[in-house]
Design an enzyme around this catalytic site. Structure first.
Site, mmCIF file in Angstrom:
data_model
loop_
_atom_site.group_PDB
_atom_site.id
_atom_site.type_symbol
_atom_site.label_atom_id
_atom_site.label_comp_id
_atom_site.label_asym_id
_atom_site.label_seq_id
_atom_site.Cartn_x
_atom_site.Cartn_y
_atom_site.Cartn_z
ATOM 1 N N TYR A 37 47.648 83.454 -80.530
ATOM 2 C CA TYR A 37 48.814 83.487 -79.638
ATOM 3 C C TYR A 37 48.408 83.170 -78.196
ATOM 4 C CZ TYR A 37 53.223 85.097 -77.638
ATOM 5 O OH TYR A 37 54.415 85.165 -76.972
ATOM 6 N N SER A 69 53.795 82.484 -71.754
ATOM 7 C CA SER A 69 53.711 83.945 -71.728
ATOM 8 C C SER A 69 52.606 84.346 -70.776
ATOM 9 C CB SER A 69 53.432 84.503 -73.124
ATOM 10 O OG SER A 69 53.187 85.903 -73.073
#
Length: 257
Positions: free
Chosen positions: A61, A48
């Site tokens: 994350y 990401s």
């Protein structure tokens, strides 16, 4: 994604996110190593853009996605040349089915929000033979958002010149007066710091001769008469005054014998 303040993020929540996003990729690569070596296969991980930029309360994350980027180039070195390993870092990909607003599309330099087809096409190219010379690389597919400079609460023109505008243009009259006083004080301090240094007088022909690397007239004259090196020049005002010959004879005549 677990979104909690750092003080409320428990170790169990951290471990769960790391295990889901990072450890699972490691286990899959280890289990499929023999099959991939035999088939000269390829691994494509999905990270990401959070590996490079973050929002508040997303430590677990961001760490897991950053770990995927590092794991990718480590696997590429360890498993190559039989196995190629690359990673894709998507940006905003619309997977909900709801149409984003016009503002959502326009903020992307590419002009729109990403679609799942964009990531699928890139993954297919990385898995195919056309990318046989590509391994250990990260491919960011975010419409250019990670390359866009964004300042919250500022317009585009002001964000370009905020460093000079905010400093040189005070808004209130009191701020303007303070800036004027500071400017005047700076000028006075600079004037005090400037010192005038006096240098000994040097004729123009001597300066030119020194610049050209040649001896001056006075130096040549002393060398011609073999009188030794020339004495250093002094300013005319610093030279001692000598009485005139007529005055000297008059003084000798009036001196009692």
């Amino acid at each position: 994604m677990v979104r909690k303040p750092l003080r409320d993020l428990a170790l169990e929540d951290w471990s769960r996110v790391i295990a889901t996003n990072l450890t699972s990729t490691y286990l899959l690569a280890r289990a499929a190593e023999d099959l991939l070596r035999a088939a000269h296969g390829s691994i494509v991980a999905i990270a990401s853009t959070r590996a490079h930029q973050s929002e508040p309360d997303t430590e677990s994350y961001a760490a897991s996605k950053g770990g995927l980027v590092a794991l990718t180039h480590a696997l590429a070195i360890s498993l190559g040349p039989e196995i190629r390993t690359n990673v894709i870092s998507p940006g905003w990909i619309n997977v909900t089915g709801d149409e984003p607003s016009r503002r959502d599309h326009e903020q992307h330099p590419a002009g729109r929000v990403g679609r799942p087809e964009d990531i699928a096409a890139l993954a297919a190219w990385l898995l195919g033979p056309e990318s046989g010379f590509v391994t250990g690389a990260e491919f960011v597919s975010d419409g250019g958002m990670t390359r866009k400079m964004i300042y919250e609460g500022r317009s585009r023109d002001r964000s370009r010149h905020h460093a000079t505008t905010d400093r040189t243009a005070p808004r209130s009259p009191a701020a303007r007066r303070t800036q004027l006083h500071a400017t005047d004080a700076t000028r006075r301090a600079a004037a005090r710091d400037r010192t005038v240094t006096s240098r000994p007088y040097t004729p123009r022909h001597t300066r030119r001769a020194r610049l050209n690397g040649r001896p001056s007239r006075r130096e040549r004259r002393h060398e011609h008469h073999d009188r030794g090196p020339a004495r250093p020049l002094r300013h005319p005002a610093a030279r001692p005054r000598r009485p005139l010959r007529r005055t000297r004879r008059l003084v000798d005549a009036l001196r009692p014998r």
